[in-house]
Structures are given as structure tokens and as C-alpha cells.
Design an enzyme around this catalytic site. Structure first.
Site, PDB file in Angstrom:
ATOM      1  N   HIS A 155      -6.101   9.265  11.037  1.00 53.27           N
ATOM      2  CA  HIS A 155      -7.504   9.387  10.089  1.00 53.27           C
ATOM      3  C   HIS A 155      -7.391  10.902   9.367  1.00 53.27           C
ATOM      4  O   HIS A 155      -8.210  11.182   8.505  1.00 53.27           O
ATOM      5  CB  HIS A 155      -8.823   8.784  11.225  1.00 53.27           C
ATOM      6  CG  HIS A 155      -8.929   7.883  11.346  1.00 53.27           C
ATOM      7  ND1 HIS A 155      -9.970   7.360  12.142  1.00 53.27           N
ATOM      8  CD2 HIS A 155      -8.334   6.472  10.387  1.00 53.27           C
ATOM      9  CE1 HIS A 155      -9.601   5.951  12.303  1.00 53.27           C
ATOM     10  NE2 HIS A 155      -8.562   5.312  11.149  1.00 53.27           N
ATOM     11  N   CYS A 196      -3.763   1.148 -12.289  1.00 55.68           N
ATOM     12  CA  CYS A 196      -4.430   2.583 -10.774  1.00 55.68           C
ATOM     13  C   CYS A 196      -3.317   2.382  -9.777  1.00 55.68           C
ATOM     14  O   CYS A 196      -3.768   2.666  -8.959  1.00 55.68           O
ATOM     15  CB  CYS A 196      -5.865   1.730 -10.017  1.00 55.68           C
ATOM     16  SG  CYS A 196      -5.543   0.039  -8.874  1.00 55.68           S
TER      17      CYS A 196
HETATM   18  C1  PEP Z   1      -2.101  -1.302  -5.910  1.00 54.76           C
HETATM   19  O1  PEP Z   1      -1.042  -1.989  -5.505  1.00 54.76           O
HETATM   20  O2  PEP Z   1      -1.586  -0.799  -6.703  1.00 54.76           O
HETATM   21  C2  PEP Z   1      -2.903  -1.067  -5.243  1.00 54.76           C
HETATM   22  C3  PEP Z   1      -3.657   0.119  -6.055  1.00 54.76           C
HETATM   23  O3  PEP Z   1      -4.123  -0.827  -4.306  1.00 54.76           O
HETATM   24  P1  PEP Z   1      -3.241  -0.418  -2.432  1.00 54.76           P
HETATM   25  O4  PEP Z   1      -2.308   0.503  -3.073  1.00 54.76           O
HETATM   26  O5  PEP Z   1      -4.291   0.256  -1.914  1.00 54.76           O
HETATM   27  O6  PEP Z   1      -2.022  -1.452  -1.851  1.00 54.76           O
END
Ligand code: PEP
Ligand code: MG
Length: 764
Positions: A380, A691
Site C-alpha cells: 500500500h 488507457c
Molecule cells: C489495462 O489492462 O490496460 C488496464 C488499464 O487495466 P489494468 O492495468 O488495471 O488491468
């Protein structure tokens, strides 16, 4: 833990005449003896003599760790005195070495028959059959071994074993305080004032140079043995009372947000500070004869020993929280005002471990870097450090021993290097690196308010990824247009229990307040795989990344998902809400999840409902790219989760070092997939963004933008570099380069793009 494989208890039942091994009595005698003046060696000699007398043992010896892996006989009653400072063992060698290696007690009536037995001829110990040895340990760090031996095969009692362990704790405290451990001449230890380089693990990127600030300035307990238990107990109660009041005051303070991780951490501390079991344990140690502060430390050491090498992250994190509160209590007992010395600005914090609450106690902007002797990348505190953009190193072995307050320290969080008291040339190299970064940072700040338009006039939108309250200040600092991905599971992961609907609503509302009208994509709980909620049972799975995770859990356990949706809707009173579902693999899943949102909207009983509710999905599985047209028509927006999409597209585990770096978004096959998604979203008029981590890497972002992506969400610190690259790029030209490289048979479009960027002066 003790190993009594050959203890022969009951063979010859009691130790020598006058045995008085009650911990209390032993400590009282020790206190009297140690009150007399004397140097470290004399004190150590007194201790072994006294233990031997009190326990009726013929031998009592202290072995201390010297250098990296050697144990040295440092004091003895009963073995040959000439062997002191001469007799040595490797850690792991013989019974003494095994105790030091494993941090556990060994008791045996027939030492010679023990499989680990190895005797040191120079000590004359071959005569002694019975053996009881305990580690001299403080907070999991073994400093040596304390041993008693007797000639006759006999059984040491539990009480004797406990008494010896308690004395070992006292020796460890005194050793730490520097009042005890003598340094043998030429003991082979490296000169600790020399420059030291430690290769550890980077847990938050960035580079920093600064003076070391010890998180726990050595809280020295020169005399851990108490004179008056009644007085010690009163001190403990008084300090606990003050600690509880301080926590309550902090929780009631004006600057404490109604929600967020800082509040949650403090609330956990309040629980611990009132934990009866813990307070009882402390009082037991006081009754045994320790001072209040030594009792707190002994309880910490004992807890750490129990924890052993457990790899359970939940247990470790709970231990860190408990340890955090124990240290606060110690400070209140030792330092009259209970305060913590604040570091100067730009300091490097050095600690064994760090709770997230402790990290947040340092005013924002004071710490330039952090080095932890323990700690984990997924802890954390590491999550918070990343949110606060403080370079962090974990698992920096022996940093606490190597480093003193004020020492110059370099932290390289990108590569996991720590330099303590670095040589001039190393400092110069890093200063140059740092100054370049500062210049870059200043130039990124200058770009902050410029629109992100490429040379060929493509408008690109840049958003940030976040998950904690500590992330939100970055919205303004980075110039992000909103939060493109709010990983709500982080809020759940930092909580000790499932946050209630009200708690969630408070947090989401706080996020929307800080976003001040900018869009926020609230991703519903993405748990499973590597994201585990300690309070929610996850089945054991052979392939957790392909298992019961994210939307699959949400649809199968609708109570949790509905509660989260209700919290989001409440938080968005009078504002726009954007809900995004993770790991959708099929149209039917999205339809079900979307229906749930619409049902909750129907049921809403709010004076001021949200002004609009947009429902989107993460595109993280290749199957969704090929979903029926209806999916793209139904979704208000789609965000490509590149981390998972690359993993599933190439069948390459993102957590596995051997596979993670093999394929990337610039691979022609992946770019082809991107083009298809862009086209399908375009046809349906669906908003599209990207993203994953690749969004924050300039070259990757350029390649994606050249193939049609017009919105990216990334770590706030990446916005500057990505924007700088986009401003200097002509996407159409980049596309031609990529297409030509691909058509020419090149499987590495990447190299062609890099070359083009260098030629066109695009900073990547
Ligand atoms: C991804 O899979 O690109 C994403 C943004 O989600 P996480 O990294 O939280 O799995
Ligand atoms: Mg993902």
C-alpha cells in the site's frame, strides 16, 4: 518455533543446583549487574556469567554476527576464554549457525546427535551434551545467538527457554543502543563509511539525491529492564491514552477529508490502539520485567518472528499497519512530546517498512525519495508513493545498517539502485541526469495549458489514470483533461473491510469534487488475478488472469456490483456519471451490466439525480474487438486496456518477465487490431480512448495515434513527455513510415518509427 527433535525431556529432569530461570528473576539480576559501570565487553561477560549462574548452566555464550555471514564467539562463561573473538562459524553452520539463519530456537539434550551439529574444537565444547540456543533478534534482524549448555543430557524447560529468549531480546535492544556490542579488532567488517551501492527493486520511478532522513531515528532503549513494573504499566497506559487521543484529534481535524486513504488508515490505527489482545501482551512483557518501551518493542519482535517468512501479502500488510502503530507508541514513550522530527525538504526517507499512513504524515513535497529495507512493489505504501510521484526503492538489503542520518543518498527508482555516500563522479553523473529531468519537467509545465494538437492538426485528448485520493492533486499539476481510468479497486484494496455504500459514495463524490467538471471514468471493481481483496474469498485457479475476475465476478455476485453502482449514482448527484466495466469479453456481458445500471437509475430515489449517465466498457479481450455491431452501438464509450489486450492478443503473461516484454503495441498485428477497433467505433459513433501503460510511452502513443487513437489516459507524470512528442509529430507521416515498414516485410515497425522520430527531431 522451536526444534526439540532430540530434546529428551524428562530424561534427567532439572538443570543444575540453584536454577532460577524465571524470566522476572533473571531480568532483575541482570539489571542490578548492568547498573555498574563497564564497557561493552565487560557487560557482555557479566551477562553470560549471570545467565549461567541463574540457569544452573555450565556454559553460557553469546555469538554475534560479524560482516555478512560470520558468527563470532563474543563472550562465554564455561567455554575456553581464549576462543572469544577467535572462534567463528558461518551462518547456517552448526546448531548456532542454523539458529542465526532460521531465527528459531533449538533445544536438544544430545547435541552431538543432532543432524546440524558441528563443534568448534578451539572452544572445548565437545563435553557438553545439552544445548539450548535462541536468536538475538530485533524486528526480524538477527544480530547473534545466545546459548546455554550442560554436560549431562537433560531437558531444558519451557520456562527456561522463554527466559533465555527474553534476555536475548534485552541483549538485542542494548546492542541496538550501542551500549553493549564490542567491536572485535580486525573483525573483517567492511568499513561502513565507504560508499555503498545496493541493487534492490524500483517500486516507483524517478531519480533523487538528498540527505538521508531516518524514519525511525534510532529510538534507543539504553536500559530495557524495568525497576518498577507498576510504574511501567502506568507509563504504558498513559502513552496509550495519549496515542488514542492523538488519533482521534487527527481524525476530527479540519484538514482531514471525509474519505480517502488517510482517514481509512487512521481508523485502522484506532482499532489497533484499542486492541485488547495487544495491550494484554504488552502488559505481560512488563510483568516479566521489561520497561514499557522495551515491552512494545518485544511485542513487535515477537510478531515479526511469528510472521516468519510468510509470503502472504495480506498478513504482511496487516503486520506493517500494526508495526506502524507500535512505533508511534514507542515514540510517545521515549520522546516526551511524542513528535517526529520532520525532514528537511528534499530528504530521502530511509525505513525498514512504511505504512501508508506514515507516508502520508510527511507533508506533500518534503520527500524526494524513499528507500525501504523491506517493503513490496505491490504494498500500500508503494501505491501511495507512486500516486505522490516519489521515487521508491524496496528490498534494499542492509540499508538501515549502511546509512546514517544526513548521509548523502541517491535513489534511482527506474533501475532499483541506491547509492549511499556516493563517490564524487557518481554524484556528478546523477546530478546531470537530475538537472536534465528538472529542465524537462519545467518544459512540460510550460506545455501544460497548450492544446495537444499535432503538426498535421490532429487534436489529441490526454487524461490521467488514478485510483486514490492522493492521485487527485495531479489533475491540476499535469493538465489532464480528466480521469480516463479510475481504478476503483485500489480504494477497496486499501480498506480493511469491504467499504460500505456510504463510504464508497463519499470517496466517489470527493473524486468528482476534485475533478471539478472534468470527466471521470469510474471503472467498476476489477478484482481477481493479481488484485486480491483480503476480505473477499477468491477461488484457487490454475490461470487466474483467465479466471474469475472483473466483470465476471460482478455479474456472478451482483450484490457487490449493485452496491458500487448505487454509490456512484449517489456521488454524482447533479453531475455527469461515467461508468466503465472491465474485462468485458462478450456483448451479453455488457448488456447485463448495462441493464443493471439502468435498473439502478430507475430505482433512484434522489432529490437531485445525476444529470446524465454514460456507460462504457474496457476493451481488454480480442473477442470484444470482434463483437457484434450492437456492442459498439450500445456502448457510450470504449477504452482500450492495452495491458490486458496485449497480454491476451499475444497470449503473453504481463506479469511474467520472460514474456512481458516480447510483444508490444507497435507490433504490426496489434496495430492492425487497433485500426479495426478505431473503424468499428467510428462507424458506431462510439467515443474511444486507450488507457494501458503504453499510452504513457511517447513512441507507443505516437504509433497508436498514427493508427487512429485520439484520446489517451496515462500516469500523470507521463502526460508531459507524451504531449511533447505529439506536438512535434506529423501523424500522417508516421503512418506512412509504419505502413511502409510493414509492407516491406519488416516485422519491427518499431525500429522504423524510432529512426523517423530521430530524423524528424520528435522527442521520444
Ligand atoms: C489495462 O489492462 O490496460 C488496464 C488499464 O487495466 P489494468 O492495468 O488495471 O488491468
Ligand atoms: Mg486491465
Amino acid at each position: 518455533m522451536s526444534d526439540s527433535s532430540a530434546s529428551g525431556r524428562g530424561e534427567d529432569n532439572k538443570s543444575g543446583p540453584g536454577a532460577a530461570a524465571s524470566p522476572k528473576l533473571l531480568l532483575r539480576r541482570l539489571r542490578q549487574a548492568l547498573a555498574a559501570p563497564g564497557d561493552g565487553q565487560q557487560r557482555l561477560d557479566q551477562i553470560v556469567t549471570l545467565i549461567a549462574q541463574s540457569m544452573g548452566a555450565e556454559v553460557c555464550s553469546v555469538y554475534l554476527i560479524r560482516g555478512k555471514d560470520t558468527l563470532q564467539l563474543s563472550a562465554t562463561e564455561g567455554l575456553r576464554r581464549e576462543a572469544v573473538h577467535e572462534a567463528r562459524l558461518k551462518i547456517g553452520e552448526g546448531l548456532v549457525g542454523v539458529i542465526a539463519r532460521d531465527g528459531r530456537t533449538i533445544v536438544t539434550a544430545r547435541a552431538r546427535e543432532h543432524p546440524e551439529f558441528r563443534y568448534l574444537p578451539e572452544t572445548g565444547e565437545e563435553r557438553y551434551s545439552s544445548f539450548l540456543g535462541v536468536p538475538i533478534q530485533k524486528l526480524g534482524r538477527t544480530m547473534g545467538v545466545l546459548v546455554v549448555q550442560n554436560e549431562r543430557p537433560m531437558a531444558y524447560t519451557e520456562e527456561e527457554s522463554e527466559a533465555l529468549a527474553l534476555v536475548a531480546m534485552v541483549i538485542a535492544e542494548m546492542a541496538e543502543a550501542g551500549t553493549l556490542i564490542p567491536r572485535a579488532p580486525n573483525d573483517g567488517e567492511e568499513d561502513e563509511r565507504e560508499p555503498i551501492h545496493i541493487q534492490a527493486q524500483g517500486a516507483a520511478d524517478g531519480v533523487a539525491i538528498g540527505p538521508a532522513h531516518l524514519h525511525e531515528p534510532k529510538l534507543l532503549l539504553p536500559n530495557p529492564i524495568a525497576e518498577d513494573p507498576v510504574h511501567e504499566r502506568a507509563r504504558l497506559r498513559e502513552a496509550l491514552g495519549r496515542l488514542r487521543t492523538d488519533i482521534d484529534t487527527m481524525l476530527d481535524g479540519d484538514d482531514m477529508a471525509d474519505t480517502g486513504e488517510h482517514r481509512e488508515v487512521l481508523e485502522t490505527y484506532r482499532l489497533f490502539a484499542n486492541d485488547r489482545g495487544w495491550v494484554r501482551k504488552l502488559e505481560e512483557f512488563i510483568v516479566s520485567g521489561l520497561t514499557a518501551e522495551a515491552a512494545v518493542d518485544a511485542a513487535r519482535t515477537e510478531a515479526r518472528m511469528k510472521l516468519g517468512t510468510a509470503s502472504d501479502t495480506y498478513l504482511r500488510q496487516r503486520f506493517d499497519d500494526m508495526d506502524d502503530i507500535a512505533q508511534r507508541l514507542m515514540r510517545r514513550l521515549i520522546l516526551p512530546d511524542g513528535g517526529r522530527e520532520m525532514p528537511e525538504e528534499g530528504a530521502i526517507l530511509i525505513a525498514r517498512a512504511l505504512g501508508p499512513g506514515e507516508l502520508m504524515d510527511y507533508p506533500r513535497g518534503t520527500l524526494a525519495g524513499i528507500v525501504l529495507e523491506d517493503g513490496a512493489i505491490g504494498s500500500h505504501a508503494a501505491i501511495v508513493a507512486r500516486a505522490m510521484e516519489i521515487p521508491l526503492i524496496v528490498q534494499a538489503q542492509s540499508i538501515l545498517r549502511a546509512c546514517e542520518a544526513g548521509d548523502s543518498v541517491i535513489v534511482n527508482g527506474d533501475q532499483g539502485h541506491v547509492h549511499v555516500r556516493p563517490r564524487e563522479d557518481v554524484v556528478t553523473a546523477y546530478e546531470e541526469k537530475l538537472s536534465l529531468r528538472m529542465q524537462e519537467k519545467a518544459s512540460f509545465a510550460a506545455l501544460r495549458d497548450l492544446p495537444c494538437r499535432t503538426l498535421d492538426a490532429c487534436e489529441i485528448r490526454l487524461y490521467m489514470n488514478g485510483g486514490l485520493a492522493a492521485d487527485l492533486p495531479s489533475l491540476n499539476e499535469s493538465g489532464a483533461e480528466g480521469v480516463g481510468l479510475l481504478r476503483t479497486e485500489l480504494h477497496f484494496m486499501l480498506n480493511k473491510a469491504m467499504p460500505t455504500r456510504e463510504e464508497q459514495a463519499k470517496f466517489y463524490s470527493h473524486v468528482l469534487d476534485k475533478a471539478a467538471g472534468r470527466p471521470v471514468n469510474f471503472r467498476t471493481l476489477d478484482i481477481g488475478s493479481d488484485k486480491v481483496l483480503p476480505y473477499m474469498k477468491q477461488p484457487r485457479e490454475a490461470n487466474p488472469a483467465l479466471g474469475w475476475r472483473a466483470i465476471r465476478v460482478g455479474l456472478d455476485r451482483p450484490v457487490v456490483l449493485r452496491m458500487q453502482l448505487q454509490a456512484m449514482l449517489r456521488a454524482a448527484s447533479g453531475r455527469s456519471l461515467r461508468v466503465m466495466f472491465p474485462m468485458v469479453a462478450a456483448l451479453a456481458e455488457f448488456e447485463k451490466a448495462r441493464a443493471m445500471v439502468l435498473e439502478e437509475v430507475e430505482r433512484l430515489d434522489m432529490d437531485v439525480p445525476p444529470t446524465e449517465v454514460k456507460i462504457g466498457a474496457m476493451l481488454e479481450t480480442p473477442s470484444l474487438a470482434f463483437a457484434q455491431k450492437r456492442f459498439f452501438e450500445l456502448a457510450d464509450f470504449v477504452s482500450i486496456g492495452g495491458n490486458d489486450l496485449v497480454q491476451f492478443f499475444f497470449a503473453a503473461d504481463r506479469m511474467n518477465e520472460r514474456t512481458a516484454g516480447r510483444y508490444g503495441v507497435t507490433h504490426p498485428a496489434f496495430l492492425g487490431l487497433i485500426r479495426m477497433i478505431v473503424e468499428r467505433c467510428g462507424e458506431a459513433g462510439t467515443e474511444l480512448s486507450f488507457c494501458g501503460e503504453a499510452a504513457g510511452r511517447p513512441l507507443d502513443a505516437l504509433a497508436l495515434a498514427a493508427n487512429g487513437i485520439r484520446a489517451f489516459s496515462m500516469r500523470p507524470a507521463s502526460i508531459g513527455p507524451v504531449k511533447r512528442a505529439l506536438l512535434a509529430a506529423d501523424l500522417a507521416a508516421l503512418r506512412v513510415v509504419a505502413d511502409e515498414a510493414e509492407a516491406g516485410g519488416s516485422t519491427r515497425v518499431r525500429d522504423a518509427l524510432i529512426e523517423h522520430c530521430h530524423e524528424s527531431m520528435i522527442p521520444i
